[in-house]
Design a protein around this motif. Structure first.
Motif, short mmCIF file in Angstrom:
data_model
loop_
_atom_site.label_atom_id
_atom_site.label_comp_id
_atom_site.label_asym_id
_atom_site.label_seq_id
_atom_site.Cartn_x
_atom_site.Cartn_y
_atom_site.Cartn_z
N LEU A 38 -0.82 -10.97 10.16
CA LEU A 38 0.48 -10.77 9.51
C LEU A 38 1.24 -12.07 9.28
CD1 LEU A 38 1.60 -7.77 11.73
CD2 LEU A 38 0.66 -7.66 9.41
N LEU A 39 0.72 -13.19 9.76
CA LEU A 39 1.47 -14.45 9.70
C LEU A 39 1.80 -14.89 8.28
CD1 LEU A 39 -0.08 -16.64 12.54
CD2 LEU A 39 2.18 -15.59 12.43
N GLN A 40 0.86 -14.81 7.36
CA GLN A 40 1.12 -15.26 6.00
C GLN A 40 2.23 -14.43 5.35
OE1 GLN A 40 -2.24 -15.45 3.36
NE2 GLN A 40 -0.96 -15.96 1.60
N LEU A 64 18.25 -12.95 -6.94
CA LEU A 64 17.02 -13.24 -6.18
C LEU A 64 16.88 -12.36 -4.95
CD1 LEU A 64 16.38 -17.09 -6.26
CD2 LEU A 64 15.11 -15.26 -7.36
N TRP A 65 17.90 -11.65 -4.58
CA TRP A 65 17.79 -10.76 -3.43
C TRP A 65 16.89 -9.56 -3.74
CZ3 TRP A 65 18.77 -12.71 1.01
CH2 TRP A 65 19.75 -13.67 1.15
N PHE A 66 16.84 -9.13 -4.98
CA PHE A 66 16.00 -7.99 -5.33
C PHE A 66 14.50 -8.31 -5.20
CE2 PHE A 66 20.00 -7.13 -7.66
CZ PHE A 66 20.38 -6.02 -6.91
N PRO A 67 14.03 -9.45 -5.73
CA PRO A 67 12.61 -9.79 -5.48
C PRO A 67 12.32 -9.98 -3.99
CG PRO A 67 13.47 -11.13 -7.27
CD PRO A 67 14.63 -10.38 -6.68
N TRP A 68 13.31 -10.51 -3.25
CA TRP A 68 13.09 -10.69 -1.82
C TRP A 68 12.92 -9.35 -1.12
CZ3 TRP A 68 16.12 -9.60 2.61
CH2 TRP A 68 15.58 -10.10 3.80
N LEU A 69 13.65 -8.34 -1.56
CA LEU A 69 13.48 -7.01 -0.98
C LEU A 69 12.08 -6.47 -1.23
CD1 LEU A 69 16.92 -5.32 -1.70
CD2 LEU A 69 16.03 -6.13 0.50
N LEU A 70 11.49 -6.80 -2.36
CA LEU A 70 10.09 -6.42 -2.62
C LEU A 70 9.15 -7.12 -1.65
CD1 LEU A 70 10.03 -6.43 -6.52
CD2 LEU A 70 10.07 -4.45 -5.00
N VAL A 71 9.42 -8.38 -1.36
CA VAL A 71 8.61 -9.14 -0.40
C VAL A 71 8.75 -8.53 1.00
CG1 VAL A 71 8.25 -11.41 0.65
CG2 VAL A 71 8.69 -11.23 -1.79
N VAL A 72 9.96 -8.12 1.35
CA VAL A 72 10.18 -7.44 2.64
C VAL A 72 9.40 -6.13 2.68
CG1 VAL A 72 11.89 -6.28 4.10
CG2 VAL A 72 12.40 -8.51 3.12
N GLY A 73 9.43 -5.39 1.59
CA GLY A 73 8.66 -4.14 1.51
C GLY A 73 7.17 -4.39 1.68
N ARG A 74 6.67 -5.49 1.08
CA ARG A 74 5.25 -5.83 1.25
C ARG A 74 4.93 -6.15 2.71
NH1 ARG A 74 3.87 -11.09 -0.16
NH2 ARG A 74 2.17 -11.42 1.24
N LEU A 75 5.83 -6.85 3.40
CA LEU A 75 5.63 -7.13 4.82
C LEU A 75 5.60 -5.85 5.64
CD1 LEU A 75 5.39 -9.08 7.23
CD2 LEU A 75 7.90 -9.16 7.27
N VAL A 76 6.52 -4.94 5.35
CA VAL A 76 6.55 -3.65 6.06
C VAL A 76 5.25 -2.90 5.83
CG1 VAL A 76 7.69 -1.38 6.14
CG2 VAL A 76 9.06 -3.48 6.12
N TRP A 77 4.74 -2.91 4.60
CA TRP A 77 3.48 -2.24 4.28
C TRP A 77 2.32 -2.86 5.07
CZ3 TRP A 77 2.06 2.13 2.16
CH2 TRP A 77 0.72 2.31 1.80
N LYS A 78 2.29 -4.20 5.16
CA LYS A 78 1.22 -4.87 5.89
C LYS A 78 1.29 -4.56 7.39
CE LYS A 78 -0.01 -8.50 2.75
NZ LYS A 78 -1.45 -8.52 2.71
N VAL A 79 2.50 -4.48 7.93
CA VAL A 79 2.65 -4.11 9.34
C VAL A 79 2.17 -2.68 9.57
CG1 VAL A 79 4.32 -3.68 11.18
CG2 VAL A 79 4.47 -5.77 9.84
N LEU A 80 2.51 -1.78 8.67
CA LEU A 80 2.05 -0.40 8.77
C LEU A 80 0.52 -0.33 8.69
CD1 LEU A 80 2.71 2.65 8.88
CD2 LEU A 80 2.82 2.58 6.38
#
Length: 172
Positions: A38-40, A64-80
């Protein structure tokens, strides 16, 4: 210390693994991949946060906060994804259970395993993970490389003793 003593299951993880076992199989080894997988995604999320904050601070441009929220969502998906993925070895087979919406079970009979190799990169040695390369007699293998394995030396010895029938006679 035995690998099985180091593994901690939560109830959902045990149920996830148990439904892929046959009635006569006992769960021998079941581990998640090392959290370093999950580091990357975590680093990209942090970099996006810093970039978004700097742009917002200096330009007042909040989009730029909206694209960042997509990146956060991707991190949540990877953790799941990481939390429900297991590497499993029973007395009969080796399996890698993965996938959130589309479950995949890659399996190789233990009797077909001819060789197992352990590869540890310098960063893997520092963080405590390794990669297994499992070879069998067939050309097409559903389970060949298993990356980001925690406790690599201990797992390697456990799996090797199961494959080749050697018993560990060490006092610890």
């Amino acid at each position: 210390m035995n690998v099985q003593d180091m593994m901690v299951f939560r109830d959902a993880g045990s149920r996830t693994v148990d439904k892929y076992l046959m009635s006569y199989e006992g769960q021998v080894i079941a581990v998640r991949r090392h959290p370093a997988v999950l580091l990357q995604a975590a680093a990209e999320t942090l970099a996006g946060l810093i970039l978004s904050a700097l742009v917002h601070t200096y330009t007042g441009f909040p989009l730029l906060w909206f694209p960042w929220l997509l990146v956060v969502g991707r991190l949540v998906w990877k953790v799941l994804t990481w939390s429900i993925e297991f590497f499993l070895v029973t007395e009969h087979r080796v399996m890698l259970i993965s996938g959130v919406l589309n479950r995949k079970v890659a399996m190789m009979p233990l009797a077909k395993v001819e060789d197992i190799k352990l590869d540890r990169s310098p960063i893997g040695r520092i963080l405590g993970y390794g990669e297994f390369e499992i070879e069998s007699a067939g050309d097409k293998q559903a389970l060949r490389n298993v990356t980001y394995m925690p406790y690599p030396e201990q797992l390697y010895l456990e799996i090797s003793s199961m494959i080749f029938g050697a018993e560990d006679e060490s006092p610890d």
